[in-house]
Write a protein that holds these residues in place. Structure first.
Motif, mmCIF file in Angstrom:
data_model
loop_
_atom_site.group_PDB
_atom_site.id
_atom_site.type_symbol
_atom_site.label_atom_id
_atom_site.label_comp_id
_atom_site.label_asym_id
_atom_site.label_seq_id
_atom_site.Cartn_x
_atom_site.Cartn_y
_atom_site.Cartn_z
ATOM 1 N N MET A 1 0.821 -1.195 0.000
ATOM 2 C CA MET A 1 0.000 0.000 0.000
ATOM 3 C C MET A 1 0.864 1.257 0.000
ATOM 4 O O MET A 1 0.548 2.215 -0.685
ATOM 5 C CB MET A 1 -0.935 -0.050 1.223
ATOM 6 N N LEU A 2 1.933 1.249 0.765
ATOM 7 C CA LEU A 2 2.825 2.397 0.833
ATOM 8 C C LEU A 2 3.484 2.641 -0.525
ATOM 9 O O LEU A 2 3.621 3.791 -0.957
ATOM 10 C CB LEU A 2 3.888 2.199 1.917
ATOM 11 N N GLU A 3 3.856 1.553 -1.206
ATOM 12 C CA GLU A 3 4.472 1.691 -2.530
ATOM 13 C C GLU A 3 3.500 2.349 -3.508
ATOM 14 O O GLU A 3 3.875 3.236 -4.277
ATOM 15 C CB GLU A 3 4.904 0.328 -3.062
ATOM 16 N N TYR A 4 2.238 1.917 -3.480
ATOM 17 C CA TYR A 4 1.237 2.499 -4.366
ATOM 18 C C TYR A 4 1.028 3.978 -4.048
ATOM 19 O O TYR A 4 0.925 4.802 -4.951
ATOM 20 C CB TYR A 4 -0.096 1.748 -4.250
ATOM 21 N N LEU A 5 0.982 4.313 -2.773
ATOM 22 C CA LEU A 5 0.809 5.708 -2.358
ATOM 23 C C LEU A 5 1.971 6.573 -2.844
ATOM 24 O O LEU A 5 1.759 7.680 -3.349
ATOM 25 C CB LEU A 5 0.675 5.795 -0.834
ATOM 26 N N LEU A 6 3.185 6.072 -2.742
ATOM 27 C CA LEU A 6 4.348 6.819 -3.230
ATOM 28 C C LEU A 6 4.308 6.984 -4.746
ATOM 29 O O LEU A 6 4.644 8.055 -5.269
ATOM 30 C CB LEU A 6 5.646 6.123 -2.801
#
Length: 145
Positions: A1-6
């Motif tokens: 999820m963090l990767e997608y947000l970045l």
């Protein structure tokens, strides 16, 4: 999820920056692993954000000497006469070549209605974003084959 947000934040930022816009943001995000639909949405939103920025802050930006020169260059490019003559249809066609920032500055200085400008640039950004994502996907598929 963090990767997608970045990736989403990166796409928004790249789409927003003049001269990068969707033509760099979409391929970069797709190569980084973002899906084509997400790349179109986030880069398109970032690119479209330039229109309200110009519309709402045009007067304030024109008081700053550096921005005043930049706005003047964008307003007086070779597509100005065509946009002035043909209006919204020319905005649809020239946004891809001139960029959303320049089109918004030209249309703002010509007095085009905010609604018409936002609608035509939104449609233009969407169409060219989808075409860009499709082209990149075809290229990636070919390269991986």
């Amino acid at each position: 999820m963090l990767e997608y947000l970045l990736l989403a934040i990166s796409a928004l930022g790249m789409g927003y920056i003049p001269f990068f816009e969707i033509y760099l943001a979409i391929p970069a995000m797709m190569v980084a692993g973002m899906g084509p639909v997400s790349a179109v949405i986030w880069a398109g939103l970032g690119n479209f954000a330039g229109v309200p920025t110009i519309l709402f802050f045009y007067d304030q930006l024109s008081k700053i000497p550096r921005f005043q020169n930049w706005l003047h260059r964008m307003e007086h490019n070779r597509f100005r006469a065509k946009i002035e003559r043909y209006g919204g249809i020319m905005v649809l066609l020239t946004t891809v070549f001139v960029g959303v920032w320049a089109v918004a500055a030209i249309c703002r200085s010509l007095g085009m209605s905010r609604r018409k400008l936002m609608l035509t640039t939104g449609v233009s950004i969407f169409v060219y974003s989808v075409l860009t994502a499709y082209s990149v996907q075809v290229g990636l598929d070919w390269f991986q084959s």
